[in-house]
Design a protein around this motif. Structure first.
Motif, short mmCIF file in Angstrom:
data_model
loop_
_atom_site.label_atom_id
_atom_site.label_comp_id
_atom_site.label_asym_id
_atom_site.label_seq_id
_atom_site.Cartn_x
_atom_site.Cartn_y
_atom_site.Cartn_z
N VAL A 74 0.23 8.92 -0.17
CA VAL A 74 -0.97 7.94 0.10
C VAL A 74 -1.00 6.77 -0.95
O VAL A 74 -1.00 7.43 -2.17
CB VAL A 74 -2.13 8.23 0.68
N VAL A 75 -1.09 5.65 -0.74
CA VAL A 75 -1.47 4.50 -1.83
C VAL A 75 -2.42 3.71 -1.47
O VAL A 75 -2.71 3.33 -0.31
CB VAL A 75 -0.20 3.81 -2.10
N ASP A 76 -3.09 2.93 -2.61
CA ASP A 76 -4.12 1.88 -2.29
C ASP A 76 -3.47 0.70 -2.22
O ASP A 76 -2.49 0.49 -2.78
CB ASP A 76 -5.01 2.19 -3.76
N ARG A 188 4.18 -4.66 3.51
CA ARG A 188 5.23 -4.30 2.81
C ARG A 188 5.10 -2.87 2.36
O ARG A 188 6.10 -2.05 2.19
CB ARG A 188 5.17 -5.34 1.60
N LEU A 189 3.85 -2.54 1.90
CA LEU A 189 3.52 -1.14 1.55
C LEU A 189 3.96 -0.38 2.45
O LEU A 189 4.37 0.76 2.14
CB LEU A 189 2.02 -0.96 1.16
N LYS A 190 3.44 -0.50 3.71
CA LYS A 190 3.47 0.41 4.94
C LYS A 190 5.05 0.68 5.03
O LYS A 190 5.56 1.86 5.44
CB LYS A 190 3.09 0.09 6.29
N GLU A 191 5.77 -0.01 4.67
CA GLU A 191 7.41 -0.03 4.76
C GLU A 191 7.96 1.06 3.91
O GLU A 191 8.91 1.92 3.95
CB GLU A 191 8.23 -1.16 4.61
N SER A 192 7.05 1.54 2.75
CA SER A 192 7.47 2.68 1.99
C SER A 192 7.30 3.96 2.54
O SER A 192 8.02 4.91 2.04
CB SER A 192 6.73 2.50 0.72
N ASP A 252 -4.73 -3.47 12.20
CA ASP A 252 -3.49 -2.82 12.95
C ASP A 252 -2.31 -2.29 12.10
O ASP A 252 -1.47 -1.60 12.49
CB ASP A 252 -2.95 -4.08 13.97
N VAL A 253 -2.53 -2.11 10.72
CA VAL A 253 -1.37 -1.85 10.06
C VAL A 253 -1.91 -1.10 8.96
O VAL A 253 -1.12 -0.15 8.44
CB VAL A 253 -0.76 -3.03 9.14
N ALA A 254 -3.38 -1.12 8.13
CA ALA A 254 -3.49 -0.08 7.30
C ALA A 254 -4.02 1.20 8.19
O ALA A 254 -4.33 1.31 9.37
CB ALA A 254 -5.09 -0.98 6.59
N ASP A 255 -3.79 2.43 7.36
CA ASP A 255 -4.32 3.53 7.86
C ASP A 255 -5.80 4.16 7.81
O ASP A 255 -6.16 4.81 8.50
CB ASP A 255 -3.38 4.67 7.53
N PHE A 256 -6.44 3.83 6.86
CA PHE A 256 -7.74 4.03 6.47
C PHE A 256 -8.52 3.00 5.92
O PHE A 256 -8.06 2.18 5.00
CB PHE A 256 -7.67 5.36 5.32
N VAL A 257 -9.68 3.13 6.09
CA VAL A 257 -10.93 2.36 5.68
C VAL A 257 -11.83 3.15 5.11
O VAL A 257 -12.47 3.92 5.52
CB VAL A 257 -11.47 1.30 6.74
N LYS A 258 -12.14 2.96 3.53
CA LYS A 258 -12.81 3.98 2.65
C LYS A 258 -14.21 3.20 2.38
O LYS A 258 -14.21 2.01 1.93
CB LYS A 258 -12.07 4.10 1.47
#
Length: 414
Positions: A74-76, A188-192, A252-258
């Motif tokens: 997981v990444v920020d 773009r990050l999600k594509e990783s 709709d693209v990020a996985d987590f909201v902190k």
């Protein structure tokens, strides 16, 4: 599984193919720049100067080479920012080792050996004394009392070091195309293949302490609850505006909201469960409900300390993830937490004690603790491995390596 699938499986309380791992995806699950320099030296790698993306806590942004080496899942989203050399300036850390600050952060070293950090009006907001390895807040806008009205709250908030010296992406929030750019970078990050997380703060209790100072605000909870509620309502108005934009642009693209709110001390919560239910729980519920109704993001709460007494209410408020799981505090025994709450919330942390074993133990002791914690937290999913808060400068690099080797051993990965 991809890293993202592994993380989401754990969040859904299913056992993934291996234990998912976080290392640096939040400013509460990373590593100090000094410890990171020591780690790179130990590993014999130095891909680029260490970048201090969180200047208040002096945290390093882990390089891609390190993320791959330690199999991080997981990444920020903020790591997609400040990727040009001109975005950074060379500095020396407290131990004399080289690193880089964001180009906009220029603290001043005075004759007394103290580093002072000021805003554009030359108001000193924070300092780092000799021998210290992070900045302390020195200016509290409401220290002398609440104003007659809260119309000036945004300006007051900007005078807190946490707002004045933000982590990315918020250090770029005033850029003309910030929101469309945020969406593009998140995609773009999600594509990783890794899961993605964005910190939005939306602190409530903590903003009271940032504005009034801890001692004053704790008294306010009892002596002036009406003024506290007025402040919280004003904060909520600001927080919901930010959250609405986050949900619209990347929900709709990020996985987590902190979210963040340090609610615990070493021996228990800062307040009684009754006070939490009266002042904070309805507003935490509103934040979680908004995120869930307007995005696909899972709700993540960072709260240090002993929060066992508050966990039922935090879960009921809608938080799906709890971090850093500070098991060295009162009532936070790992087996008890897993037994009582393991089916209802994901524990993101608690993987090893950072203030005793990781910094002071042998490599064998590190291995033994990691394996014990994995045996407790892993069954049934609902667990992401992370240290208990950030890895601090005194942690030997060999112990960090031993920690990751123990995870691989548990996972059956070479």
């Amino acid at each position: 599984m991809t890293s993202r699938e592994r993380i989401l499986s754990a969040i859904n309380h299913q056992e993934p193919d291996r234990i998912p791992i976080d290392f640096g995806a939040t400013p509460s699950s990373g590593i100090s720049a000094i410890a990171y320099n020591n780690l790179k030296k130990h590993l014999g790698i130095d891909p680029r100067p260490t970048r201090v993306y969180d200047v208040v806590q002096q945290l390093a942004e882990p390089d891609e080479e390190i993320l791959r080496l330690f199999k991080i899942d997981v990444v920020d989203i903020g790591r997609a920012y400040s990727d040009k050399p001109s975005d950074w300036c060379d500095i020396r850390l407290a131990d004399g080792s080289p690193a880089q600050y964001p180009a906009w952060f220029r603290p001043e070293l005075k004759d007394d050996g103290v580093w002072y950090a000021s805003d554009s009006s030359e108001q000193i907001l924070a300092k780092m004394p000799p021998g210290a390895t992070f900045f302390d807040q020195t200016f509290f806008p409401y220290i002398d009392g609440y104003p007659d009205n809260l119309k000036g709250l945004p300006l007051a908030m900007s005078k807190s070091m946490w707002a004045a010296f933000p982590v990315p992406p918020w250090s770029k929030v005033d850029d003309e195309n910030f929101w469309p750019d945020l969406r593009e970078k998140t995609i773009r990050l999600k594509e990783s293949g890794r899961a993605t997380i964005i910190g939005v703060g939306c602190n409530l209790f903590e903003w009271g302490t940032f504005l009034r100072r801890m001692d004053n605000f704790l008294m306010d909870l009892i002596m002036e609850p009406e003024k506290v509620e007025a402040l919280l309502d004003a904060l909520m108005e600001s927080h919901l505006q930010t959250l609405e934009k986050v949900c619209h642009w990347i929900g709709d693209v990020a996985d987590f909201v902190k979210f963040g709110d340090d609610l615990g001390m070493q021996n228990g919560p800062f307040m009684s469960p009754e006070t939490y239910r009266q002042l904070f729980k309805p507003r935490h519920t509103q934040l979680c409900d908004f995120a869930k109704k307007n995005s696909q993001m899972h709700t993540f709460l960072h709260s240090c300390g002993s929060i066992y007494q508050l966990l039922p209410d935090l879960i009921e408020a809608g938080f799906e993830v709890i971090n850093p799981v500070q098991t060295n505090t009162n009532d936070m025994d790992p087996m008890r937490l897993k037994k009582e709450f393991g089916k209802d919330v994901t524990f993101w942390g608690g993987g090893i004690e950072t203030s005793t074993v990781l910094n002071l133990g042998t490599t064998d002791e590190v291995r033994e603790m990691v394996l014990r914690r994995l045996e407790i937290f892993a069954p049934g999913g609902g667990f992401v491995f992370n240290t208990i808060h950030n890895i601090l400068p005194d942690v030997p690099p060999a112990n960090i390596v031993s920690m990751f080797e123990a995870i691989n051993e548990f996972n059956g990965v070479k």
